[in-house]
Design a protein around this motif. Sequence first.
Motif, mmCIF file in Angstrom:
data_model
loop_
_atom_site.group_PDB
_atom_site.id
_atom_site.type_symbol
_atom_site.label_atom_id
_atom_site.label_comp_id
_atom_site.label_asym_id
_atom_site.label_seq_id
_atom_site.Cartn_x
_atom_site.Cartn_y
_atom_site.Cartn_z
ATOM 1 N N GLY A 166 -5.246 0.563 3.464
ATOM 2 C CA GLY A 166 -3.911 1.140 3.632
ATOM 3 C C GLY A 166 -3.927 2.054 4.850
ATOM 4 O O GLY A 166 -4.756 1.887 5.750
ATOM 5 N N ASP A 167 -3.021 3.033 4.896
ATOM 6 C CA ASP A 167 -3.039 4.040 5.962
ATOM 7 C C ASP A 167 -3.645 5.311 5.393
ATOM 8 O O ASP A 167 -3.193 5.814 4.355
ATOM 9 N N THR A 168 -4.627 5.872 6.081
ATOM 10 C CA THR A 168 -5.296 7.042 5.530
ATOM 11 C C THR A 168 -6.164 7.737 6.574
ATOM 12 O O THR A 168 -6.576 7.120 7.560
ATOM 13 N N SER A 210 0.827 -1.205 0.000
ATOM 14 C CA SER A 210 0.000 0.000 0.000
ATOM 15 C C SER A 210 0.861 1.254 0.000
ATOM 16 O O SER A 210 0.515 2.253 -0.623
ATOM 17 N N HIS A 211 1.976 1.200 0.727
ATOM 18 C CA HIS A 211 2.903 2.332 0.781
ATOM 19 C C HIS A 211 4.208 1.878 1.408
ATOM 20 O O HIS A 211 4.361 0.696 1.750
ATOM 21 N N LEU A 212 5.150 2.799 1.551
ATOM 22 C CA LEU A 212 6.522 2.410 1.844
ATOM 23 C C LEU A 212 6.972 2.771 3.253
ATOM 24 O O LEU A 212 8.172 2.842 3.523
ATOM 25 N N HIS A 213 6.028 2.979 4.171
ATOM 26 C CA HIS A 213 6.410 3.078 5.580
ATOM 27 C C HIS A 213 6.875 1.702 6.067
ATOM 28 O O HIS A 213 6.378 0.677 5.596
ATOM 29 N N PRO A 214 7.838 1.688 7.038
ATOM 30 C CA PRO A 214 8.419 0.397 7.451
ATOM 31 C C PRO A 214 7.393 -0.622 7.934
ATOM 32 O O PRO A 214 7.562 -1.819 7.723
ATOM 33 N N ASP A 215 6.338 -0.164 8.584
ATOM 34 C CA ASP A 215 5.360 -1.118 9.124
ATOM 35 C C ASP A 215 4.487 -1.732 8.030
ATOM 36 O O ASP A 215 3.600 -2.535 8.331
ATOM 37 N N HIS A 216 4.767 -1.384 6.771
ATOM 38 C CA HIS A 216 4.018 -1.970 5.650
ATOM 39 C C HIS A 216 4.916 -2.660 4.619
ATOM 40 O O HIS A 216 4.410 -3.385 3.767
ATOM 41 N N CYS A 217 6.234 -2.411 4.691
ATOM 42 C CA CYS A 217 7.080 -2.967 3.619
ATOM 43 C C CYS A 217 8.401 -3.558 4.072
ATOM 44 O O CYS A 217 9.091 -4.175 3.260
ATOM 45 N N ARG A 229 -5.248 9.429 1.744
ATOM 46 C CA ARG A 229 -4.717 10.619 2.420
ATOM 47 C C ARG A 229 -3.760 10.223 3.547
ATOM 48 O O ARG A 229 -4.192 9.831 4.637
ATOM 49 N N HIS A 230 -2.456 10.332 3.254
ATOM 50 C CA HIS A 230 -1.413 9.921 4.192
ATOM 51 C C HIS A 230 -0.186 10.773 3.870
ATOM 52 O O HIS A 230 -0.086 11.277 2.753
ATOM 53 N N PRO A 231 0.746 10.952 4.803
ATOM 54 C CA PRO A 231 1.876 11.847 4.496
ATOM 55 C C PRO A 231 2.800 11.344 3.392
ATOM 56 O O PRO A 231 3.637 12.112 2.894
HETATM 57 ZN ZN LIG Z 1 1.910 4.735 6.960
#
Ligand SMILES: [Zn+2]
Length: 301
Positions: free
Chosen positions: A204-206, A62-69, A182-184
Amino acid sequence: MRLTAVGTSGSFPGPGSAASCYLLSWHAEGRDWQVALDLGSGALGALQAHVDPADLDAVVLSHLHPDHCLDMTGLYVHRVYDPRTFCGSGDSGEAAPVPGARSDAGTQPLAAVPQPPAPLPVWGPGGTEERIARAYHTEPGLSPDAETAHATDLRAAFDFRTLTDRAPFELGGARFEPFLVRHPVECYALRVTTPDGGVVVYSGDTDECDGLDAASAAADVLLCEAAFEEDRDTVRGVHLTGLRAGRTAQRAGVARLVLTHIPPWTREHIVRTEAESAYPGPIDVAAPGATWDIPNGRNPL
Ligand SMILES: [Zn+2]
Ligand SMILES: [Zn+2]
Protein backbone atom coordinates in the motif's frame (compact mmCIF):
# COMPACT_ATOMS: atom_id res chain seq x y z
CA MET A 1 0.03 -17.58 -7.88
CA ARG A 2 1.07 -14.98 -10.41
CA LEU A 3 1.50 -11.30 -9.62
CA THR A 4 1.09 -8.97 -12.60
CA ALA A 5 1.94 -5.28 -12.42
CA VAL A 6 -0.90 -3.40 -14.16
CA GLY A 7 -0.36 0.20 -13.02
CA THR A 8 2.86 1.21 -11.31
CA SER A 9 2.91 5.01 -11.39
CA GLY A 10 2.77 6.71 -8.01
CA SER A 11 0.24 9.36 -6.97
CA PHE A 12 -1.12 9.90 -10.52
CA PRO A 13 -0.78 8.19 -13.91
CA GLY A 14 2.46 8.76 -15.79
CA PRO A 15 3.22 8.78 -19.51
CA GLY A 16 3.97 5.07 -19.46
CA SER A 17 1.71 3.71 -16.74
CA ALA A 18 -1.61 3.96 -15.00
CA ALA A 19 -1.71 4.55 -11.26
CA SER A 20 -1.71 1.68 -8.77
CA CYS A 21 -3.16 -1.69 -9.77
CA TYR A 22 -1.84 -5.22 -9.47
CA LEU A 23 -3.47 -8.49 -10.49
CA LEU A 24 -3.19 -11.75 -8.56
CA SER A 25 -4.07 -14.87 -10.55
CA TRP A 26 -4.09 -18.46 -9.37
CA HIS A 27 -5.79 -21.81 -9.84
CA ALA A 28 -7.54 -23.49 -6.94
CA GLU A 29 -10.69 -25.37 -6.19
CA GLY A 30 -10.97 -26.41 -9.84
CA ARG A 31 -10.96 -22.95 -11.40
CA ASP A 32 -8.99 -19.77 -12.02
CA TRP A 33 -9.12 -16.85 -9.57
CA GLN A 34 -8.40 -13.20 -10.41
CA VAL A 35 -8.15 -10.49 -7.77
CA ALA A 36 -7.18 -6.85 -8.34
CA LEU A 37 -5.18 -5.08 -5.65
CA ASP A 38 -6.13 -1.40 -5.99
CA LEU A 39 -7.73 0.16 -9.05
CA GLY A 40 -6.23 3.62 -9.32
CA SER A 41 -6.67 6.34 -11.90
CA GLY A 42 -6.25 4.95 -15.41
CA ALA A 43 -5.88 1.35 -14.26
CA LEU A 44 -9.15 -0.07 -15.60
CA GLY A 45 -7.89 0.42 -19.15
CA ALA A 46 -4.57 -1.32 -18.54
CA LEU A 47 -6.28 -4.08 -16.57
CA GLN A 48 -8.25 -5.14 -19.65
CA ALA A 49 -4.99 -6.21 -21.31
CA HIS A 50 -4.81 -8.96 -18.67
CA VAL A 51 -8.35 -9.90 -17.65
CA ASP A 52 -11.95 -9.28 -18.67
CA PRO A 53 -13.23 -7.14 -15.77
CA ALA A 54 -16.33 -9.34 -15.74
CA ASP A 55 -14.10 -12.24 -14.70
CA LEU A 56 -12.69 -10.58 -11.56
CA ASP A 57 -13.41 -12.45 -8.33
CA ALA A 58 -12.72 -9.51 -6.00
CA VAL A 59 -11.03 -6.15 -5.61
CA VAL A 60 -9.02 -5.24 -2.52
CA LEU A 61 -8.37 -1.51 -1.99
CA SER A 62 -5.42 -0.57 0.21
CA HIS A 63 -6.85 2.91 0.80
CA LEU A 64 -9.07 5.56 -0.70
CA HIS A 65 -6.67 8.01 -2.33
CA PRO A 66 -7.63 8.54 -6.00
CA ASP A 67 -4.50 6.86 -7.35
CA HIS A 68 -5.63 3.63 -5.64
CA CYS A 69 -9.41 3.58 -6.02
CA LEU A 70 -10.77 6.02 -8.58
CA ASP A 71 -11.26 3.56 -11.45
CA MET A 72 -13.81 1.72 -9.31
CA THR A 73 -16.16 4.25 -10.95
CA GLY A 74 -15.46 2.74 -14.38
CA LEU A 75 -15.73 -0.78 -13.00
CA TYR A 76 -19.19 0.12 -11.69
CA VAL A 77 -20.26 1.06 -15.24
CA HIS A 78 -18.75 -2.15 -16.56
CA ARG A 79 -20.52 -4.32 -14.00
CA VAL A 80 -23.94 -2.70 -14.46
CA TYR A 81 -24.09 -1.81 -18.18
CA ASP A 82 -22.08 -4.62 -19.87
CA PRO A 83 -24.33 -5.41 -22.88
CA ARG A 84 -23.66 -9.13 -22.37
CA THR A 85 -25.55 -9.04 -19.07
CA PHE A 86 -27.43 -5.71 -18.95
CA CYS A 87 -31.13 -6.27 -18.27
CA GLY A 88 -32.40 -2.74 -18.76
CA SER A 89 -33.42 -0.27 -16.13
CA GLY A 90 -35.97 -2.63 -14.67
CA ASP A 91 -38.64 0.08 -14.62
CA SER A 92 -40.47 -0.86 -17.84
CA GLY A 93 -43.11 -2.78 -15.95
CA GLU A 94 -42.49 -5.84 -18.06
CA ALA A 95 -41.71 -9.02 -16.24
CA ALA A 96 -38.54 -10.66 -17.54
CA PRO A 97 -38.92 -14.30 -18.56
CA VAL A 98 -37.26 -16.84 -16.37
CA PRO A 99 -34.24 -18.50 -18.02
CA GLY A 100 -35.04 -22.03 -19.03
CA ALA A 101 -38.77 -21.53 -18.49
CA ARG A 102 -41.09 -23.03 -21.07
CA SER A 103 -43.33 -21.06 -23.38
CA ASP A 104 -47.10 -21.20 -23.22
CA ALA A 105 -47.08 -24.05 -25.70
CA GLY A 106 -44.96 -25.97 -23.25
CA THR A 107 -42.72 -27.34 -25.94
CA GLN A 108 -40.04 -24.75 -26.69
CA PRO A 109 -37.70 -23.42 -24.00
CA LEU A 110 -37.36 -19.65 -24.00
CA ALA A 111 -33.96 -18.28 -24.82
CA ALA A 112 -31.96 -17.46 -21.73
CA VAL A 113 -32.18 -13.76 -20.87
CA PRO A 114 -29.17 -11.80 -19.63
CA GLN A 115 -28.63 -11.94 -15.91
CA PRO A 116 -26.68 -9.26 -14.04
CA PRO A 117 -23.52 -10.58 -12.40
CA ALA A 118 -23.54 -11.14 -8.67
CA PRO A 119 -22.17 -8.14 -6.75
CA LEU A 120 -18.38 -8.23 -6.79
CA PRO A 121 -16.72 -8.49 -3.36
CA VAL A 122 -14.77 -5.28 -2.70
CA TRP A 123 -12.64 -5.05 0.43
CA GLY A 124 -11.49 -1.62 1.55
CA PRO A 125 -11.13 0.67 4.56
CA GLY A 126 -14.22 1.89 6.36
CA GLY A 127 -16.14 4.35 4.17
CA THR A 128 -15.24 2.72 0.86
CA GLU A 129 -18.84 2.60 -0.40
CA GLU A 130 -19.43 6.27 0.40
CA ARG A 131 -16.09 7.24 -1.17
CA ILE A 132 -16.79 5.50 -4.48
CA ALA A 133 -20.39 6.78 -4.52
CA ARG A 134 -19.13 10.36 -4.11
CA ALA A 135 -16.69 9.87 -6.94
CA TYR A 136 -19.27 8.32 -9.28
CA HIS A 137 -22.53 10.13 -8.61
CA THR A 138 -23.48 13.12 -10.72
CA GLU A 139 -26.58 15.25 -10.18
CA PRO A 140 -28.55 15.78 -13.43
CA GLY A 141 -28.74 19.52 -12.81
CA LEU A 142 -30.19 21.39 -15.82
CA SER A 143 -30.07 18.39 -18.16
CA PRO A 144 -33.20 18.35 -20.38
CA ASP A 145 -33.15 14.58 -20.01
CA ALA A 146 -32.94 14.55 -16.24
CA GLU A 147 -35.88 12.15 -15.99
CA THR A 148 -33.73 9.41 -17.51
CA ALA A 149 -31.05 9.76 -14.85
CA HIS A 150 -30.51 6.56 -12.90
CA ALA A 151 -30.04 6.47 -9.18
CA THR A 152 -26.52 5.50 -8.18
CA ASP A 153 -26.73 2.12 -6.49
CA LEU A 154 -23.24 0.79 -5.93
CA ARG A 155 -24.63 -2.25 -4.18
CA ALA A 156 -26.04 -3.42 -7.52
CA ALA A 157 -22.44 -3.96 -8.60
CA PHE A 158 -20.36 -4.35 -5.45
CA ASP A 159 -20.50 -6.26 -2.17
CA PHE A 160 -18.53 -3.98 0.16
CA ARG A 161 -16.54 -5.54 2.99
CA THR A 162 -14.44 -3.63 5.51
CA LEU A 163 -10.75 -4.34 6.07
CA THR A 164 -9.77 -4.68 9.72
CA ASP A 165 -6.19 -4.55 10.98
CA ARG A 166 -4.75 -8.10 11.15
CA ALA A 167 -8.15 -9.74 10.55
CA PRO A 168 -7.52 -12.22 7.70
CA PHE A 169 -10.03 -13.39 5.13
CA GLU A 170 -9.87 -16.20 2.57
CA LEU A 171 -10.58 -16.32 -1.12
CA GLY A 172 -10.00 -19.27 -3.43
CA GLY A 173 -7.78 -20.98 -0.89
CA ALA A 174 -5.57 -17.87 -0.51
CA ARG A 175 -5.29 -15.96 2.76
CA PHE A 176 -5.38 -12.17 2.74
CA GLU A 177 -4.24 -10.38 5.88
CA PRO A 178 -4.39 -6.56 6.12
CA PHE A 179 -1.93 -4.62 8.28
CA LEU A 180 -2.57 -0.98 9.16
CA VAL A 181 0.36 1.10 7.92
CA ARG A 182 1.60 4.67 8.22
CA HIS A 183 -0.10 7.08 5.79
CA PRO A 184 -2.18 10.25 6.24
CA VAL A 185 -5.37 8.25 5.60
CA GLU A 186 -6.33 4.75 6.79
CA CYS A 187 -4.25 2.40 4.64
CA TYR A 188 -3.42 -1.29 4.74
CA ALA A 189 -0.54 -3.41 3.54
CA LEU A 190 -1.74 -6.80 2.37
CA ARG A 191 -0.01 -10.08 3.10
CA VAL A 192 -1.29 -12.75 0.72
CA THR A 193 -0.48 -16.39 1.41
CA THR A 194 -1.02 -18.59 -1.63
CA PRO A 195 -2.75 -21.99 -1.41
CA ASP A 196 0.69 -23.64 -1.65
CA GLY A 197 2.22 -21.49 1.08
CA GLY A 198 4.00 -18.76 -0.87
CA VAL A 199 3.75 -15.19 0.38
CA VAL A 200 3.45 -11.96 -1.58
CA VAL A 201 3.11 -8.66 0.27
CA TYR A 202 1.83 -5.37 -1.13
CA SER A 203 2.84 -2.36 0.93
CA GLY A 204 0.00 0.00 0.00
CA ASP A 205 1.19 3.57 0.65
CA THR A 206 3.25 3.91 3.81
CA ASP A 207 6.33 5.14 5.56
CA GLU A 208 8.47 2.71 7.57
CA CYS A 209 6.40 1.18 10.35
CA ASP A 210 5.83 -1.87 12.50
CA GLY A 211 2.73 -2.79 10.50
CA LEU A 212 4.68 -3.06 7.25
CA ASP A 213 7.48 -5.00 8.97
CA ALA A 214 4.98 -7.49 10.38
CA ALA A 215 3.19 -7.84 7.06
CA SER A 216 6.45 -8.43 5.19
CA ALA A 217 8.11 -11.07 7.40
CA ALA A 218 9.95 -13.64 5.25
CA ALA A 219 7.84 -12.85 2.17
CA ASP A 220 8.78 -14.37 -1.17
CA VAL A 221 8.04 -11.06 -2.90
CA LEU A 222 7.63 -7.65 -1.24
CA LEU A 223 5.91 -5.29 -3.68
CA CYS A 224 6.83 -2.04 -2.00
CA GLU A 225 6.14 1.57 -2.77
CA ALA A 226 9.10 3.94 -3.08
CA ALA A 227 7.60 7.27 -4.05
CA PHE A 228 10.13 9.56 -2.38
CA GLU A 229 13.82 10.35 -2.77
CA GLU A 230 15.84 10.59 0.46
CA ASP A 231 17.52 13.95 -0.18
CA ARG A 232 14.49 15.66 -1.69
CA ASP A 233 11.39 14.51 0.20
CA THR A 234 11.85 15.10 3.91
CA VAL A 235 8.25 14.86 5.12
CA ARG A 236 7.63 11.71 7.17
CA GLY A 237 4.56 9.55 7.63
CA VAL A 238 3.51 9.59 3.98
CA HIS A 239 5.73 7.47 1.69
CA LEU A 240 8.79 5.30 1.63
CA THR A 241 12.01 6.09 -0.17
CA GLY A 242 14.14 3.46 -1.88
CA LEU A 243 16.35 3.45 1.22
CA ARG A 244 13.44 2.87 3.60
CA ALA A 245 11.94 0.20 1.32
CA GLY A 246 15.33 -1.53 1.28
CA ARG A 247 15.67 -1.34 5.05
CA THR A 248 12.20 -2.84 5.42
CA ALA A 249 13.06 -5.69 3.04
CA GLN A 250 16.29 -6.38 4.93
CA ARG A 251 14.64 -6.36 8.37
CA ALA A 252 11.81 -8.59 7.17
CA GLY A 253 14.12 -11.05 5.43
CA VAL A 254 12.21 -11.05 2.15
CA ALA A 255 13.48 -13.07 -0.84
CA ARG A 256 12.82 -10.36 -3.47
CA LEU A 257 12.04 -6.65 -3.36
CA VAL A 258 9.95 -5.06 -6.12
CA LEU A 259 9.88 -1.26 -6.04
CA THR A 260 6.74 0.43 -7.32
CA HIS A 261 4.44 3.49 -6.99
CA ILE A 262 7.17 5.70 -8.43
CA PRO A 263 5.71 9.03 -9.63
CA PRO A 264 6.92 10.63 -12.87
CA TRP A 265 8.94 13.17 -10.85
CA THR A 266 10.87 10.51 -8.90
CA ARG A 267 13.94 9.00 -10.55
CA GLU A 268 13.95 5.20 -10.74
CA HIS A 269 17.72 4.92 -10.63
CA ILE A 270 17.79 6.94 -7.41
CA VAL A 271 15.28 4.77 -5.55
CA ARG A 272 16.93 1.59 -6.84
CA THR A 273 20.37 2.76 -5.73
CA GLU A 274 18.99 3.74 -2.34
CA ALA A 275 17.35 0.31 -1.95
CA GLU A 276 20.53 -1.50 -3.00
CA SER A 277 22.42 0.29 -0.24
CA ALA A 278 20.21 -1.34 2.40
CA TYR A 279 19.11 -4.66 0.92
CA PRO A 280 21.51 -7.14 -0.73
CA GLY A 281 18.85 -9.38 -2.30
CA PRO A 282 17.33 -9.18 -5.79
CA ILE A 283 15.57 -5.91 -6.61
CA ASP A 284 13.22 -5.15 -9.49
CA VAL A 285 11.53 -1.91 -10.43
CA ALA A 286 7.95 -2.74 -11.39
CA ALA A 287 6.74 -1.87 -14.88
CA PRO A 288 3.32 -2.48 -16.43
CA GLY A 289 3.03 -6.04 -17.71
CA ALA A 290 5.82 -7.48 -15.56
CA THR A 291 4.95 -10.71 -13.76
CA TRP A 292 6.28 -12.72 -10.86
CA ASP A 293 5.36 -16.23 -9.87
CA ILE A 294 4.95 -16.84 -6.16
CA PRO A 295 6.84 -18.44 -4.47
CA ASN A 296 9.38 -18.98 -7.28
CA GLY A 297 10.29 -15.34 -7.79
CA ARG A 298 10.70 -13.73 -11.17
CA ASN A 299 8.85 -15.28 -14.04
CA PRO A 300 11.19 -15.51 -17.05
CA LEU A 301 9.63 -13.46 -19.85
ZN1 LIG B 1 -2.01 7.31 -0.68
ZN1 LIG C 1 -0.58 6.37 -3.79
